[in-house]
Design a protein around this motif. Sequence first.
Motif, PDB file in Angstrom:
ATOM      1  N   UNK A  84       0.801  -1.229   0.000  1.00 14.87           N
ATOM      2  CA  UNK A  84       0.000   0.000   0.000  1.00 14.87           C
ATOM      3  C   UNK A  84       0.830   1.274   0.000  1.00 14.87           C
ATOM      4  N   UNK A  85       2.095   1.185   0.392  1.00 14.65           N
ATOM      5  CA  UNK A  85       2.905   2.396   0.466  1.00 14.65           C
ATOM      6  C   UNK A  85       4.387   2.036   0.513  1.00 14.65           C
ATOM      7  N   UNK A  86       5.206   3.004   0.160  1.00  9.10           N
ATOM      8  CA  UNK A  86       6.655   2.855   0.311  1.00  9.10           C
ATOM      9  C   UNK A  86       7.045   3.466   1.640  1.00  9.10           C
ATOM     10  N   UNK A  87       7.888   2.774   2.394  1.00  7.25           N
ATOM     11  CA  UNK A  87       8.260   3.251   3.727  1.00  7.25           C
ATOM     12  C   UNK A  87       9.778   3.211   3.882  1.00  7.25           C
ATOM     13  N   UNK A  88      10.288   4.127   4.691  1.00  8.08           N
ATOM     14  CA  UNK A  88      11.712   4.135   5.006  1.00  8.08           C
ATOM     15  C   UNK A  88      12.002   3.072   6.060  1.00  8.08           C
ATOM     16  N   UNK A  89      13.144   2.457   5.957  1.00  7.61           N
ATOM     17  CA  UNK A  89      13.555   1.455   6.934  1.00  7.61           C
ATOM     18  C   UNK A  89      13.945   2.127   8.246  1.00  7.61           C
ATOM     19  N   UNK A  90      13.729   1.425   9.336  1.00  7.61           N
ATOM     20  CA  UNK A  90      14.127   1.889  10.663  1.00  7.61           C
ATOM     21  C   UNK A  90      14.990   0.812  11.304  1.00  7.61           C
ATOM     22  N   UNK A  91      16.152   1.184  11.801  1.00 14.49           N
ATOM     23  CA  UNK A  91      17.017   0.216  12.456  1.00 14.49           C
ATOM     24  C   UNK A  91      16.276  -0.440  13.615  1.00 14.49           C
ATOM     25  N   UNK A  92      16.304  -1.770  13.660  1.00 13.16           N
ATOM     26  CA  UNK A  92      15.656  -2.513  14.720  1.00 13.16           C
ATOM     27  C   UNK A  92      14.325  -3.120  14.331  1.00 13.16           C
ATOM     28  N   UNK A  93      13.701  -2.647  13.245  1.00 11.32           N
ATOM     29  CA  UNK A  93      12.395  -3.193  12.872  1.00 11.32           C
ATOM     30  C   UNK A  93      12.544  -4.536  12.164  1.00 11.32           C
ATOM     31  N   UNK A  94      11.490  -5.338  12.228  1.00 14.83           N
ATOM     32  CA  UNK A  94      11.459  -6.622  11.547  1.00 14.83           C
ATOM     33  C   UNK A  94      10.972  -6.433  10.117  1.00 14.83           C
ATOM     34  N   UNK A  95      11.669  -7.061   9.184  1.00 12.64           N
ATOM     35  CA  UNK A  95      11.310  -6.983   7.776  1.00 12.64           C
ATOM     36  C   UNK A  95      11.307  -8.392   7.180  1.00 12.64           C
ATOM     37  N   UNK A  96      10.641  -8.524   6.019  1.00 14.81           N
ATOM     38  CA  UNK A  96      10.501  -9.811   5.355  1.00 14.81           C
ATOM     39  C   UNK A  96      11.050  -9.720   3.936  1.00 14.81           C
ATOM     40  N   UNK A  97      11.698 -10.803   3.509  1.00 12.18           N
ATOM     41  CA  UNK A  97      12.216 -10.868   2.148  1.00 12.18           C
ATOM     42  C   UNK A  97      11.692 -12.131   1.477  1.00 12.18           C
ATOM     43  N   UNK A  98      11.303 -11.983   0.209  1.00 12.77           N
ATOM     44  CA  UNK A  98      10.798 -13.124  -0.537  1.00 12.77           C
ATOM     45  C   UNK A  98      11.669 -13.384  -1.756  1.00 12.77           C
ATOM     46  N   UNK A  99      12.002 -14.641  -2.010  1.00 11.05           N
ATOM     47  CA  UNK A  99      12.794 -15.004  -3.172  1.00 11.05           C
ATOM     48  C   UNK A  99      12.589 -16.459  -3.529  1.00 11.05           C
ATOM     49  N   UNK A 100      12.763 -16.810  -4.798  1.00  8.93           N
ATOM     50  CA  UNK A 100      12.477 -18.172  -5.230  1.00  8.93           C
ATOM     51  C   UNK A 100      13.543 -19.167  -4.800  1.00  8.93           C
TER      52      UNK A 100
END
Length: 489
Positions: free
Chosen positions: A272-288
């Motif tokens: 829904x939106x582009x967001x800036x990264x914040x040190x310490x937050x949890x993020x997800x990566x998807x790849x085949x």
Amino acid sequence: MPKRKAAIAVGGVAALGAAAFLLPNANASQDGASGDTSAAAPKVLKASDASDLASQLQKILGDALAGSYYDSNAKQLVVNVVSGDNNVIVQAKKAGAVVRQVKNSTADLRAAAKTLKAKATVPGTAWAVDPKTDKVVVTADSTVTGAKWDRVQSTVKSLGSDMATLKKSSGKFKTFVSGGDAIFSQVQNGTVRCSLGFNVTAKDGSPAFLTAGHCGVAAKDWSDSETGQPIATVDQATFPGDGDFSLVKYNDANTQAPSEVNTGNGQTVPITQAVDATVGETVFRMGSTTGLHNGQVTGLDATVNFQSETDPNGVDTVNGLIQTNVCAEAGDSGGSLFTQDGGAVGLTSGGSGDCTAGGETFFQPVTAALQATGATLGDAGAGAGAGAGDQAGGGQQAGGDQVGGSADPSASAGDQAGAGDQSGAGDQSGAGDQSGAGDQSGATADPSATAGDQSGAGQSGAGDASGTGEQAGDNGQAGNGNQSGNSGE
């Protein structure tokens, strides 16, 4: 060209078990719970709100602010200040942040980074500001030895132990070519395989997507299947230098380009939106290649010095990247980095290590890529796009008893087991006989899932993937199935 052929779902095609990480209210903000808006107690925030607050405080505090990070345990924003001015501290606390006084200012840390650039730019090094330690953290990969190691070590030492630290990485920094929802290009030396990151709308209103810049530099025309006709053409590409991103426009103006990440098993996360990264937050990566993985942002404005792929004695320096501890491997390049609540964060660039031993991975910020290209997130008015049965690029993906397709966190392992025996989700043209990401039990991002719950993922291995050739020093693009001998980038 049928519209479905270009409706490439964003992010990746490998479905993992226990995908119950889709908890839209898991980190809901609890602002105002006490009813006392004048209290100086720190606010409890979700990561995206913490990022917004950090941006606000940057404008208010200016040079007195020396970075910030998200405390994921306490769900609070911690800001560093270098001024002893009580007014500065009061303002930050009033805004709801945890305040701590530190020695190094933002200007000091940037000056240290400039020194590193001038004296320690050798292939296999990277540095980024770590607001948790108020230092510049320098990482050297396994190729930095002998005189090169001495050079880096002496430069870091000259900055002082209170300004910079040096650590060693067991892997090798490289760009992760191929992966995600596969896109292909035929070049002189064979097939280049990269990953679609996020669908966007170009400045002129046409449908397009973002991917890694080193992919756009390597090839101009891209297809959604290895032997198919091109469906998209590179419009802009940046690599190396100030970023690693490409804007690739679909050739058919009527292309349906859904703004979502495909996490497998018919599950998608709307972007829904582009967001800036914040040190310490949890993020997800998807790849085949490695499927869905999560981790934390560990640094911002990172500089990475890749060994040049065109000059044996050269270096490809990329600035302004996000540093994380989310694992990745060859085959994940260009893929989506996103937040649990649908924020587009980054595009997979490169890094070291793998998803067994771990390592560092770097991402191009989506916000910077959008600003540079003039593109916006969205579907270009083309609707929601094709469903799971029409996702091009997936090949004959055997889902193989994939436990955990449900996004319902209360679903038991038994309830989730029905997602198994998925022999291809229909009409998926592309990479061919991809049998999954390969025994990725325990890769769930749901911390409440037990080892027993996870063991059912059983994604039938890597199939007959015999590798797609030499990828920046790594052999084999796992997950490509029955595709031997492709040269890669």
